[in-house]
Design a protein around this motif. Structure first.
Motif, PDB file in Angstrom:
ATOM      1  N   UNK A   1       7.161   8.467 -16.082  1.00  0.00           N
ATOM      2  CA  UNK A   1       7.853   7.832 -17.220  1.00  0.00           C
ATOM      3  C   UNK A   1       8.814   6.735 -16.778  1.00  0.00           C
ATOM      4  N   UNK A   2       8.385   5.926 -15.828  1.00  0.00           N
ATOM      5  CA  UNK A   2       9.160   4.776 -15.378  1.00  0.00           C
ATOM      6  C   UNK A   2       8.324   3.520 -15.565  1.00  0.00           C
ATOM      7  N   UNK A   3       9.013   2.404 -15.807  1.00  0.00           N
ATOM      8  CA  UNK A   3       8.267   1.148 -15.851  1.00  0.00           C
ATOM      9  C   UNK A   3       8.135   0.616 -14.421  1.00  0.00           C
TER      10      UNK A   3
ATOM     11  N   UNK B   1       0.827  -1.210   0.000  1.00  0.00           N
ATOM     12  CA  UNK B   1       0.000   0.000   0.000  1.00  0.00           C
ATOM     13  C   UNK B   1       0.861   1.259   0.000  1.00  0.00           C
ATOM     14  N   UNK B   2       1.943   1.243   0.736  1.00  0.00           N
ATOM     15  CA  UNK B   2       2.833   2.399   0.787  1.00  0.00           C
ATOM     16  C   UNK B   2       3.441   2.697  -0.583  1.00  0.00           C
ATOM     17  N   UNK B   3       3.876   1.653  -1.272  1.00  0.00           N
ATOM     18  CA  UNK B   3       4.436   1.836  -2.618  1.00  0.00           C
ATOM     19  C   UNK B   3       3.385   2.363  -3.592  1.00  0.00           C
ATOM     20  N   UNK B   4       2.196   1.799  -3.535  1.00  0.00           N
ATOM     21  CA  UNK B   4       1.122   2.224  -4.441  1.00  0.00           C
ATOM     22  C   UNK B   4       0.766   3.684  -4.182  1.00  0.00           C
ATOM     23  N   UNK B   5       0.589   4.052  -2.927  1.00  0.00           N
ATOM     24  CA  UNK B   5       0.232   5.438  -2.586  1.00  0.00           C
ATOM     25  C   UNK B   5       1.343   6.395  -3.016  1.00  0.00           C
ATOM     26  N   UNK B   6       2.584   6.015  -2.793  1.00  0.00           N
ATOM     27  CA  UNK B   6       3.711   6.871  -3.182  1.00  0.00           C
ATOM     28  C   UNK B   6       3.673   7.195  -4.670  1.00  0.00           C
ATOM     29  N   UNK B   7       3.606   6.143  -5.495  1.00  0.00           N
ATOM     30  CA  UNK B   7       3.657   6.374  -6.942  1.00  0.00           C
ATOM     31  C   UNK B   7       2.362   6.991  -7.458  1.00  0.00           C
ATOM     32  N   UNK B   8       1.249   6.667  -6.866  1.00  0.00           N
ATOM     33  CA  UNK B   8      -0.019   7.286  -7.281  1.00  0.00           C
ATOM     34  C   UNK B   8      -0.004   8.781  -6.966  1.00  0.00           C
ATOM     35  N   UNK B   9       0.480   9.156  -5.787  1.00  0.00           N
ATOM     36  CA  UNK B   9       0.546  10.568  -5.432  1.00  0.00           C
ATOM     37  C   UNK B   9       1.473  11.340  -6.364  1.00  0.00           C
ATOM     38  N   UNK B  10       2.624  10.766  -6.676  1.00  0.00           N
ATOM     39  CA  UNK B  10       3.553  11.431  -7.595  1.00  0.00           C
ATOM     40  C   UNK B  10       2.913  11.606  -8.962  1.00  0.00           C
ATOM     41  N   UNK B  11       2.247  10.569  -9.438  1.00  0.00           N
ATOM     42  CA  UNK B  11       1.618  10.635 -10.757  1.00  0.00           C
ATOM     43  C   UNK B  11       0.469  11.631 -10.762  1.00  0.00           C
TER      44      UNK B  11
END
Length: 135
Positions: A73-75, A52-62
């Motif tokens: 622009x990362x895979x 969940x922490x990883x998902x929230x991190x990248x979702x917030x950045x996006x």
């Protein structure tokens, strides 16, 4: 010339002083009672929390970058995500983008945290997922 001990050099005197301070410090620690708590015990992050922490991190950045478009622009591997985690991220972002348009960015971020937690808990409900190193 006289006889007697050679004078101590300044570096030798400093070394002796530091050694004496270290010994005094160590002896002081040895007198502490054994049942005295040494601080809080370390906490382990569960796989669900990490997901969940990883998902929230990248979702917030996006969501915060480029008006909700993919500004990263990362895979998924460059983000440190497994294939399953990336699928969760994509699904959460789809929902969050829709909410952002109707209810604003705060609501989108709240949805991101809620859905990431729910989906990661579902992913891990029967233990650690299997299917390869990136699944």
């Amino acid at each position: 010339m006289g006889s007697g001990p050679a004078p101590l050099r300044a570096t030798t005197a400093r070394t002796l002083t530091l050694t004496a301070l270290l010994a005094a410090t160590l002896l002081g620690c040895a007198d502490a009672p054994r049942d005295t708590p040494r601080g809080p015990a370390p906490r382990t992050t569960t796989p669900q929390e990490l997901c969940a922490s990883l998902i929230v991190h990248w979702a917030d950045i996006t969501l915060d970058g480029a008006d909700g478009r993919d500004a990263v622009h990362l895979d998924y591997q460059s983000m440190g995500l497994s294939g399953d985690q990336y699928e969760i991220l994509r699904a959460v972002l789809d929902e969050a983008r829709a909410v952002r348009l109707t209810d604003g960015p705060e609501a989108a971020h709240a949805l991101t945290a809620r859905e990431a937690g729910r989906r990661c808990a579902e992913r891990h409900r029967q233990g650690t997922p299997t299917g390869g190193p990136w699944r």
